[in-house]
Each structure stands twice: as C-alpha cells, then as structure tokens.
Design a protein around this motif. Structure first.
Motif, PDB file in Angstrom:
ATOM      1  N   ALA A 229      92.771  42.158  19.002  1.00 47.57           N
ATOM      2  CA  ALA A 229      93.793  41.234  19.508  1.00 47.57           C
ATOM      3  C   ALA A 229      94.013  40.119  18.497  1.00 47.57           C
ATOM      4  O   ALA A 229      93.335  40.042  17.470  1.00 47.57           O
ATOM      5  N   GLN A 230      94.970  39.277  18.799  1.00 44.77           N
ATOM      6  CA  GLN A 230      95.214  38.110  17.950  1.00 44.77           C
ATOM      7  C   GLN A 230      94.017  37.182  17.989  1.00 44.77           C
ATOM      8  O   GLN A 230      93.287  37.111  18.989  1.00 44.77           O
TER       9      GLN A 230
ATOM     10  N   LEU B  17      93.533  40.473  28.273  1.00 46.26           N
ATOM     11  CA  LEU B  17      94.753  41.289  28.181  1.00 46.26           C
ATOM     12  C   LEU B  17      95.864  40.685  29.028  1.00 46.26           C
ATOM     13  O   LEU B  17      96.997  40.529  28.561  1.00 46.26           O
ATOM     14  N   LEU B  18      95.563  40.333  30.274  1.00 46.06           N
ATOM     15  CA  LEU B  18      96.604  39.979  31.235  1.00 46.06           C
ATOM     16  C   LEU B  18      97.009  38.512  31.202  1.00 46.06           C
ATOM     17  O   LEU B  18      98.055  38.159  31.734  1.00 46.06           O
ATOM     18  N   ALA B  19      96.202  37.655  30.620  1.00 47.57           N
ATOM     19  CA  ALA B  19      96.491  36.225  30.721  1.00 47.57           C
ATOM     20  C   ALA B  19      96.737  35.580  29.373  1.00 47.57           C
ATOM     21  O   ALA B  19      96.557  34.381  29.213  1.00 47.57           O
ATOM     22  N   ALA B  20      97.142  36.369  28.379  1.00 50.85           N
ATOM     23  CA  ALA B  20      97.346  35.806  27.054  1.00 50.85           C
ATOM     24  C   ALA B  20      98.492  36.528  26.357  1.00 50.85           C
ATOM     25  O   ALA B  20      98.778  37.695  26.639  1.00 50.85           O
ATOM     26  N   THR B  21      99.137  35.813  25.465  1.00 54.28           N
ATOM     27  CA  THR B  21     100.164  36.408  24.607  1.00 54.28           C
ATOM     28  C   THR B  21      99.544  36.655  23.246  1.00 54.28           C
ATOM     29  O   THR B  21      98.994  35.738  22.633  1.00 54.28           O
ATOM     30  N   SER B  22      99.618  37.877  22.786  1.00 54.07           N
ATOM     31  CA  SER B  22      98.978  38.247  21.526  1.00 54.07           C
ATOM     32  C   SER B  22     100.007  38.902  20.596  1.00 54.07           C
ATOM     33  O   SER B  22     100.823  39.716  21.037  1.00 54.07           O
TER      34      SER B  22
ATOM     35  N   GLY C  88      92.912  36.766  11.028  1.00 54.34           N
ATOM     36  CA  GLY C  88      93.888  36.496  12.081  1.00 54.34           C
ATOM     37  C   GLY C  88      93.734  37.340  13.323  1.00 54.34           C
ATOM     38  O   GLY C  88      94.656  37.419  14.137  1.00 54.34           O
ATOM     39  N   THR C  89      92.569  37.971  13.493  1.00 50.77           N
ATOM     40  CA  THR C  89      92.364  38.858  14.639  1.00 50.77           C
ATOM     41  C   THR C  89      91.070  38.522  15.360  1.00 50.77           C
ATOM     42  O   THR C  89      90.202  37.808  14.830  1.00 50.77           O
TER      43      THR C  89
END
Length: 256
Positions: A38-39, A45-50, A201-202
């Motif tokens: 991920a970022q 997964l469900l509560a973040a923008t990646s 960055g990950t």
C-alpha cells in the motif's frame, strides 16, 4: 419469557458483531496473495485512500521471490440511486490478474469501461436489474452483473474495470492503490515481505495484518454500542431471574 428474550438479545447482538467482522474481511479473503503493498502510511483497506508511486507494480513483478501480483485501484464513492445516497467501495481490477467479484448470481463481469457489477442486495434495495444504467462520478455505467457476498451494513462493493477508474480519477495508466502479492513456489513470505518494505513510498504488510487492522478499526466504531447493549440485556436477564426467585420464595413463605 423475560430471561429467554434477554438471552436471545445477547446471542443476536453477538451474532451481529461476528457478522460485521466477517464482512470486513470478506474481500481480502477472496483476493489472491498473502502480502499487501500500500501507499506509505496506509495500514487499512477500507478506511484509507492509497495511491502507490508510479512504477511500483512493475518493480514488484520483477522482484525475486514474487510469483503473482494483483493490482487494484480503489476509492470510496457515493452513488445517487433513486434520489438516495448510497456509499460504495469502488474497486477497479484487471480481469486477467484478478481482484474482481468472486461469485456472480446474475449477469457477467464487466467487459468494457462503462460496465459495472455490484452486489445483488444493493440492487434489490433500489429495484435495479441487470441492464439498468446509473451515474457514477459524473459518468454513466451499465449494470451487467450482480455479485454475491459483497454487501454489508457499512459499505457495498462496486466492481469496474481498472481502466474505468483511471479515467474517473484522472490518474496515469497502470496506477494502483494496493498490490496483492503471492510469493513464488519455494519463496519465503517473510523474506519477500522484508524486500518489499525497501520500496520507496510504500508500506508492505501481510494480508492477515491488514485484515486485523480493518477489524480493529471497525471494532473501535461499533464494539462500544454493541457491548453496551449486550450488558444491558445481561442486566435485564439477571433482574428477571432475581425477580422470579424473589417471587417464588415470597409466595412459598406466605403459603407456609
């Protein structure tokens, strides 16, 4: 009757809590791979923008010990269905690499960038059928399939082709939010995870840890009210038992 109702409420609420956790992990359990990329800074997964840095997908695919990589491009979105706002978790996937709906109850998977699949429960709530059209982020899509097991009380999944989300979000081709990585035969998942953590960055973590993070997040939101209701039900049941015992003893003493 009071005791039976109290016990039934406790069982019902515990079942609701268990069902909530099951729905939270449902998508991850049906995606390939045991490691997730991920970022940087993203642990859910469900509560973040990646959004992964450009070229991460290619870098991971050419890394030693990697057997399969499944990229998805995801985003929370709001549908306007019959004048009602409906939150959905939008998943863009590549049919050749996986990450899409695992079971269809009707229709087919998207074959074009203006086609979509969402859960049959969501469709039934809004009276929608295969072939109906709807608007998503200012663009018209056709519902071509209905999935099973992709709905919950908190969010429903909506699946489209990955290229469609790239256009909707105006990101570069090949962009990805998450990579689900499967080690090659004989490779150590732990060693692969350590190598993946060196990517700039990950943030790389096991799928099991990602599921645990999502469950913990949902627990913070819903555990307190559910446990409060369970406690109240238990207290009411205890009072009912105490009242029955008190009444029985009192009546017995009076009769004696």
């Amino acid at each position: 009757v009071g005791v039976a109702l109290a016990v039934m409420l406790v069982v019902l609420l515990n079942g609701l809590r268990g069902g909530m956790y099951r729905q939270v992990r449902l998508y991850l359990e049906h995606t390939p791979g045991s490691v997730v990329v991920a970022q940087e800074g993203v642990n859910n997964l469900l509560a973040a923008t990646s959004l992964l840095p450009s070229g991460t997908d290619d870098a991971v695919r050419h890394m030693d010990g990697v057997g399969r990589v499944t990229p998805i491009l995801s985003q929370f979105a709001i549908l306007d269905l019959h004048e009602r706002k409906q939150p959905v978790y939008l998943v863009g996937y590549d049919a050749a690499r996986g990450g899409g709906p695992w079971l269809l109850s009707d229709g087919r998977a998207p074959a074009a960038d203006d086609e979509a699949v969402f859960d049959r429960v969501l469709a039934s709530r809004h009276g929608m059928r295969v072939g109906d059209r709807f608007s998503l982020l200012g663009r018209t899509f056709t519902l071509v399939g209905l999935s099973r097991g992709t709905s919950s009380f908190s969010v429903d999944y909506l699946f489209v082709r990955k290229g469609a989300i790239e256009d909707l979000l105006a990101v570069s081709p090949g962009a990805a939010s998450f990579l689900f990585v499967e080690p090659s035969s004989g490779a150590s998942p732990g060693a692969l995870l350590q190598r993946l953590r060196d990517l700039p960055g990950t943030n790389s973590l096991s799928k099991r840890q990602l599921i645990a993070n999502d469950e913990a997040l949902m627990g913070k939101l819903f555990n307190a009210p559910i446990l409060l209701m369970v406690t109240i039900a238990f207290f009411v049941g205890t009072l009912a038992v105490g009242l029955v015992i008190f009444t029985t003893v009192t009546v017995g003493l009076v009769a004696w």
